[in-house]
Write a protein that holds these residues in place. Sequence first.
Motif, PDB file in Angstrom:
ATOM      1  N   ALA A 252     -35.545 -23.196 -35.057  1.00 57.68           N
ATOM      2  CA  ALA A 252     -35.772 -24.043 -36.248  1.00 57.68           C
ATOM      3  C   ALA A 252     -34.731 -25.144 -36.443  1.00 57.68           C
ATOM      4  CB  ALA A 252     -35.884 -23.189 -37.519  1.00 57.68           C
TER       5      ALA A 252
ATOM      6  N   ARG B 280     -46.844 -16.698 -33.018  1.00 57.50           N
ATOM      7  CA  ARG B 280     -45.801 -16.967 -34.012  1.00 57.50           C
ATOM      8  C   ARG B 280     -45.653 -15.756 -34.932  1.00 57.50           C
ATOM      9  NH1 ARG B 280     -43.162 -21.380 -32.087  1.00 57.50           N
ATOM     10  NH2 ARG B 280     -44.699 -22.578 -30.973  1.00 57.50           N
TER      11      ARG B 280
ATOM     12  N   ARG C  41     -31.659 -24.078 -41.264  1.00 58.07           N
ATOM     13  CA  ARG C  41     -32.730 -23.637 -40.355  1.00 58.07           C
ATOM     14  C   ARG C  41     -33.569 -22.530 -40.997  1.00 58.07           C
ATOM     15  NH1 ARG C  41     -31.016 -21.315 -35.984  1.00 58.07           N
ATOM     16  NH2 ARG C  41     -28.818 -21.093 -36.499  1.00 58.07           N
TER      17      ARG C  41
ATOM     18  N   ARG D 296     -35.953 -24.003 -43.528  1.00 50.50           N
ATOM     19  CA  ARG D 296     -37.125 -24.650 -42.899  1.00 50.50           C
ATOM     20  C   ARG D 296     -38.154 -23.594 -42.477  1.00 50.50           C
ATOM     21  NH1 ARG D 296     -33.568 -28.382 -38.845  1.00 50.50           N
ATOM     22  NH2 ARG D 296     -32.592 -29.635 -40.451  1.00 50.50           N
ATOM     23  N   ARG D 297     -37.660 -22.536 -41.819  1.00 49.46           N
ATOM     24  CA  ARG D 297     -38.584 -21.502 -41.341  1.00 49.46           C
ATOM     25  C   ARG D 297     -39.260 -20.793 -42.514  1.00 49.46           C
ATOM     26  NH1 ARG D 297     -38.795 -19.673 -36.333  1.00 49.46           N
ATOM     27  NH2 ARG D 297     -39.013 -21.904 -36.022  1.00 49.46           N
TER      28      ARG D 297
ATOM     29  N   GLU E 188     -42.009 -22.925 -43.789  1.00 49.00           N
ATOM     30  CA  GLU E 188     -43.167 -22.837 -42.870  1.00 49.00           C
ATOM     31  C   GLU E 188     -43.949 -21.559 -43.129  1.00 49.00           C
ATOM     32  OE1 GLU E 188     -40.948 -24.706 -39.027  1.00 49.00           O
ATOM     33  OE2 GLU E 188     -41.887 -22.743 -38.738  1.00 49.00           O
TER      34      GLU E 188
END
Length: 211
Positions: A13, A76, A138, A141-142, A145
């Motif tokens: 990420a 994922r 990071r 961000r993940r 998502e």
Amino acid sequence: MKPPVIAIDGPAAAGKGTLARRLAAALDLPYLDTGLLYRAVGRRVLDGGGDPADGAAAAAAAAALTPAELTRRDLRGPEVDRAASLVAAQPLVRARLLDFQRGFATERGAVLDGRDIGTVVFPAAAVKLFVTASLAARAERRWRERRAGGTAPTLSAVEAEMAARDALDAARAVSPLRPAPDAVLLDTTTLDPDAAFAQALAAVRARLDAP
Ligand code: C5P
């Protein structure tokens, strides 16, 4: 002139994938997300009821892997994240996946993103970028998502998972995550995707144009 290979490495990420895809489009080069290879191997082991930490099971899955599996839609999520990182620590798995990665760039060059592209897969790549960002950035961000994708883990759970995976990727004996000595470092902690792309493209152009 030989078509260039552009190696983009860094932790989860950090923004590698988005950058790599945009660079490939801007430079008209094929793009390979090498994390998908490890994800597909991890997925295969899980599907067969095996343990991704079992070297023999992981090597057999890597040997049986077909390119079509890279387009699976179930590569994922936290279970596959972890399985990918575990199979990726197996030397036989990495050896099996090397030819595919090298072959991918043979005809037209390529942009590849991963953990060991500039250090092991293409140590003579024309350009190497090492893309990082703080763990907090990071993880956020993940987390965003995952929330957008409909699951709602806590931010602290995402951060803990990510720290564990980074530690595994950086500590493994074979092809650990680390910058190549000649990589350009790009920290995206405070950059939006457009700013990160502009800096990456400038760095790539400078290296490609250097005599
Ligand atoms: O990049 P992505 O997060 O999809 O990669 C999943 C896992 O695959 C990583 O955590 C890492 O363990 C492994 N990987 C690797 N070498 C690469 C690409 C990915 O070891 N070149």
